[in-house]
Write a protein that holds these residues in place. Structure first.
Motif, PDB file in Angstrom:
ATOM      1  N   THR A 133       0.830  -1.210   0.000  1.00 41.62           N
ATOM      2  CA  THR A 133       0.000   0.000   0.000  1.00 41.62           C
ATOM      3  C   THR A 133       0.861   1.255   0.000  1.00 41.62           C
ATOM      4  O   THR A 133       2.080   1.192   0.160  1.00 41.62           O
ATOM      5  CB  THR A 133      -0.911   0.056   1.244  1.00 41.62           C
ATOM      6  OG1 THR A 133      -0.084   0.283   2.398  1.00 41.62           O
ATOM      7  CG2 THR A 133      -1.732  -1.214   1.401  1.00 41.62           C
ATOM      8  N   MET A 134       0.201   2.394  -0.121  1.00 40.53           N
ATOM      9  CA  MET A 134       0.874   3.681  -0.052  1.00 40.53           C
ATOM     10  C   MET A 134       1.410   3.959   1.362  1.00 40.53           C
ATOM     11  O   MET A 134       2.243   4.830   1.546  1.00 40.53           O
ATOM     12  CB  MET A 134      -0.062   4.803  -0.489  1.00 40.53           C
ATOM     13  CG  MET A 134      -0.612   4.621  -1.903  1.00 40.53           C
ATOM     14  SD  MET A 134       0.643   4.418  -3.166  1.00 40.53           S
ATOM     15  CE  MET A 134       1.075   6.108  -3.455  1.00 40.53           C
ATOM     16  N   ALA A 135       0.943   3.203   2.356  1.00 43.77           N
ATOM     17  CA  ALA A 135       1.432   3.328   3.725  1.00 43.77           C
ATOM     18  C   ALA A 135       2.572   2.344   3.984  1.00 43.77           C
ATOM     19  O   ALA A 135       3.008   2.188   5.115  1.00 43.77           O
ATOM     20  CB  ALA A 135       0.303   3.083   4.720  1.00 43.77           C
ATOM     21  N   ASN A 136       3.025   1.658   2.934  1.00 44.75           N
ATOM     22  CA  ASN A 136       4.070   0.644   3.028  1.00 44.75           C
ATOM     23  C   ASN A 136       3.650  -0.534   3.907  1.00 44.75           C
ATOM     24  O   ASN A 136       4.472  -1.142   4.578  1.00 44.75           O
ATOM     25  CB  ASN A 136       5.398   1.239   3.501  1.00 44.75           C
ATOM     26  CG  ASN A 136       6.563   0.313   3.186  1.00 44.75           C
ATOM     27  OD1 ASN A 136       6.506  -0.474   2.243  1.00 44.75           O
ATOM     28  ND2 ASN A 136       7.616   0.395   3.983  1.00 44.75           N
ATOM     29  N   THR A 137       2.355  -0.829   3.916  1.00 41.38           N
ATOM     30  CA  THR A 137       1.861  -2.030   4.578  1.00 41.38           C
ATOM     31  C   THR A 137       1.502  -3.033   3.488  1.00 41.38           C
ATOM     32  O   THR A 137       1.410  -2.691   2.316  1.00 41.38           O
ATOM     33  CB  THR A 137       0.626  -1.727   5.458  1.00 41.38           C
ATOM     34  OG1 THR A 137      -0.401  -1.147   4.640  1.00 41.38           O
ATOM     35  CG2 THR A 137       0.976  -0.778   6.594  1.00 41.38           C
ATOM     36  N   LEU A 138       1.314  -4.256   3.889  1.00 40.40           N
ATOM     37  CA  LEU A 138       1.050  -5.316   2.932  1.00 40.40           C
ATOM     38  C   LEU A 138      -0.410  -5.744   3.013  1.00 40.40           C
ATOM     39  O   LEU A 138      -0.933  -5.986   4.097  1.00 40.40           O
ATOM     40  CB  LEU A 138       1.955  -6.512   3.239  1.00 40.40           C
ATOM     41  CG  LEU A 138       2.097  -7.565   2.166  1.00 40.40           C
ATOM     42  CD1 LEU A 138       2.711  -6.982   0.904  1.00 40.40           C
ATOM     43  CD2 LEU A 138       2.965  -8.705   2.679  1.00 40.40           C
ATOM     44  N   LEU A 139      -1.086  -5.811   1.850  1.00 40.84           N
ATOM     45  CA  LEU A 139      -2.434  -6.359   1.765  1.00 40.84           C
ATOM     46  C   LEU A 139      -2.327  -7.729   1.110  1.00 40.84           C
ATOM     47  O   LEU A 139      -1.623  -7.894   0.118  1.00 40.84           O
ATOM     48  CB  LEU A 139      -3.356  -5.469   0.929  1.00 40.84           C
ATOM     49  CG  LEU A 139      -3.647  -4.076   1.464  1.00 40.84           C
ATOM     50  CD1 LEU A 139      -4.572  -3.319   0.501  1.00 40.84           C
ATOM     51  CD2 LEU A 139      -4.246  -4.137   2.854  1.00 40.84           C
ATOM     52  N   THR A 140      -3.038  -8.695   1.665  1.00 45.50           N
ATOM     53  CA  THR A 140      -3.057 -10.045   1.113  1.00 45.50           C
ATOM     54  C   THR A 140      -4.467 -10.341   0.644  1.00 45.50           C
ATOM     55  O   THR A 140      -5.435 -10.154   1.388  1.00 45.50           O
ATOM     56  CB  THR A 140      -2.633 -11.083   2.170  1.00 45.50           C
ATOM     57  OG1 THR A 140      -1.325 -10.735   2.636  1.00 45.50           O
ATOM     58  CG2 THR A 140      -2.612 -12.485   1.591  1.00 45.50           C
ATOM     59  N   PHE A 141      -4.586 -10.802  -0.603  1.00 43.95           N
ATOM     60  CA  PHE A 141      -5.875 -11.115  -1.213  1.00 43.95           C
ATOM     61  C   PHE A 141      -6.009 -12.625  -1.329  1.00 43.95           C
ATOM     62  O   PHE A 141      -5.081 -13.309  -1.740  1.00 43.95           O
ATOM     63  CB  PHE A 141      -5.976 -10.481  -2.605  1.00 43.95           C
ATOM     64  CG  PHE A 141      -5.842  -9.001  -2.572  1.00 43.95           C
ATOM     65  CD1 PHE A 141      -6.953  -8.195  -2.407  1.00 43.95           C
ATOM     66  CD2 PHE A 141      -4.597  -8.401  -2.679  1.00 43.95           C
ATOM     67  CE1 PHE A 141      -6.838  -6.821  -2.364  1.00 43.95           C
ATOM     68  CE2 PHE A 141      -4.460  -7.025  -2.633  1.00 43.95           C
ATOM     69  CZ  PHE A 141      -5.590  -6.239  -2.474  1.00 43.95           C
ATOM     70  N   SER A 142      -7.185 -13.138  -0.975  1.00 42.66           N
ATOM     71  CA  SER A 142      -7.472 -14.560  -1.105  1.00 42.66           C
ATOM     72  C   SER A 142      -8.947 -14.712  -1.444  1.00 42.66           C
ATOM     73  O   SER A 142      -9.704 -13.746  -1.422  1.00 42.66           O
ATOM     74  CB  SER A 142      -7.132 -15.296   0.194  1.00 42.66           C
ATOM     75  OG  SER A 142      -7.887 -14.761   1.270  1.00 42.66           O
ATOM     76  N   VAL A 150      -9.623  -9.433   1.591  1.00 45.89           N
ATOM     77  CA  VAL A 150      -8.379  -8.678   1.679  1.00 45.89           C
ATOM     78  C   VAL A 150      -8.039  -8.540   3.156  1.00 45.89           C
ATOM     79  O   VAL A 150      -8.894  -8.207   3.973  1.00 45.89           O
ATOM     80  CB  VAL A 150      -8.476  -7.310   0.956  1.00 45.89           C
ATOM     81  CG1 VAL A 150      -9.610  -6.463   1.481  1.00 45.89           C
ATOM     82  CG2 VAL A 150      -7.161  -6.556   1.034  1.00 45.89           C
ATOM     83  N   SER A 151      -6.782  -8.846   3.478  1.00 45.60           N
ATOM     84  CA  SER A 151      -6.322  -8.793   4.867  1.00 45.60           C
ATOM     85  C   SER A 151      -5.149  -7.842   4.978  1.00 45.60           C
ATOM     86  O   SER A 151      -4.237  -7.856   4.142  1.00 45.60           O
ATOM     87  CB  SER A 151      -5.862 -10.180   5.325  1.00 45.60           C
ATOM     88  OG  SER A 151      -6.893 -11.120   5.180  1.00 45.60           O
ATOM     89  N   GLY A 152      -5.182  -7.028   6.031  1.00 46.48           N
ATOM     90  CA  GLY A 152      -4.055  -6.150   6.314  1.00 46.48           C
ATOM     91  C   GLY A 152      -2.987  -6.927   7.049  1.00 46.48           C
ATOM     92  O   GLY A 152      -3.251  -8.002   7.606  1.00 46.48           O
ATOM     93  N   ASP A 153      -1.772  -6.396   7.088  1.00 46.15           N
ATOM     94  CA  ASP A 153      -0.695  -7.120   7.760  1.00 46.15           C
ATOM     95  C   ASP A 153      -0.826  -7.086   9.282  1.00 46.15           C
ATOM     96  O   ASP A 153      -0.074  -7.739   9.987  1.00 46.15           O
ATOM     97  CB  ASP A 153       0.682  -6.651   7.297  1.00 46.15           C
ATOM     98  CG  ASP A 153       0.942  -5.172   7.476  1.00 46.15           C
ATOM     99  OD1 ASP A 153       0.110  -4.473   8.093  1.00 46.15           O
ATOM    100  OD2 ASP A 153       1.981  -4.707   6.977  1.00 46.15           O
ATOM    101  N   ASN A 154      -1.844  -6.374   9.776  1.00 43.82           N
ATOM    102  CA  ASN A 154      -2.115  -6.346  11.214  1.00 43.82           C
ATOM    103  C   ASN A 154      -3.259  -7.284  11.604  1.00 43.82           C
ATOM    104  O   ASN A 154      -3.713  -7.278  12.734  1.00 43.82           O
ATOM    105  CB  ASN A 154      -2.454  -4.921  11.655  1.00 43.82           C
ATOM    106  CG  ASN A 154      -3.707  -4.395  10.986  1.00 43.82           C
ATOM    107  OD1 ASN A 154      -4.362  -5.087  10.209  1.00 43.82           O
ATOM    108  ND2 ASN A 154      -4.048  -3.161  11.278  1.00 43.82           N
ATOM    109  N   GLY A 155      -3.750  -8.075  10.648  1.00 43.33           N
ATOM    110  CA  GLY A 155      -4.821  -9.029  10.925  1.00 43.33           C
ATOM    111  C   GLY A 155      -6.215  -8.530  10.590  1.00 43.33           C
ATOM    112  O   GLY A 155      -7.157  -9.310  10.612  1.00 43.33           O
TER     113      GLY A 155
END
Length: 188
Positions: A133-142, A150-155
């Motif tokens: 993301t633009m916040a340098n976090t990771l989104l995971t799609f399943s 879609v899941s954020g890297d914070n759960g």
């Protein structure tokens, strides 16, 4: 994989995801998409009543010009109901920084349709695709059945819901939850 390597691979992921879809516009019931709108992401969010809270947060965080600009971006746009469980009013001046951080965590570079995301998930042997993301976090799609999760890297997790809209500068993907956990501003 090191953080630097993941960051370096992010533009390649964007190119791969954007190249795999042909659909544009607002998806119809059959999953086909219409021609792209001549309206920007900012204008699209402003005129859709289901994004009223998101629009307030966008205005408060002074990021409206970004989403009215060149792009392309994909915004995983939380519906109004998604904000009900958040801590604090992200549209309040005291929550300006938190609102801006939340918005950046919901935006990825590139124009990604739902078909692009599903194709990326299916190509990946693990059944998931990741985007920075633009916040340098990771989104995971399943996928969960027919739903895209879609899941954020914070759960934090959300489901892509409703119709996507392809704007002149990217794509609006409605989601039913926030992809970050917010904290309330300290009482003054």
């Amino acid at each position: 994989m090191t953080r630097t390597m993941r960051w370096a691979l992010a533009p390649l992921c964007v190119m791969a995801l954007t190249a795999c879809g042909e659909g544009t516009g607002k998806a119809d019931g059959a999953g086909k998409a219409a021609a792209p709108s001549n309206r920007t992401i900012a204008a699209t969010l402003k005129d859709d009543r289901s994004f009223g809270t998101l629009e307030r947060v966008l205005d408060n965080a002074a990021l409206g010009d970004v989403l009215a600009g060149k792009g392309p971006y994909t915004v995983f746009a939380p519906l109004d109901a998604a904000f009900a469980a958040s801590a604090g009013d992200l549209g309040d001046e005291a929550m300006k920084a938190q609102g801006a951080a939340m918005l950046r965590a919901h935006i990825v570079p590139g124009a990604l349709t739902r078909a692009d995301i599903v194709a990326a998930i299916e190509r990946n042997g693990s059944g998931a695709a990741e985007m920075r993301t633009m916040a340098n976090t990771l989104l995971t799609f399943s996928k969960d059945g027919d739903s895209v999760i879609v899941s954020g890297d914070n759960g934090a997790r959300a489901r892509l819901t409703g119709d996507e809209t392809v704007a002149s500068n990217g794509v609006v993907q409605p989601v039913d939850g926030l992809l970050v956990r917010t904290t309330a501003a300290p009482a003054g």
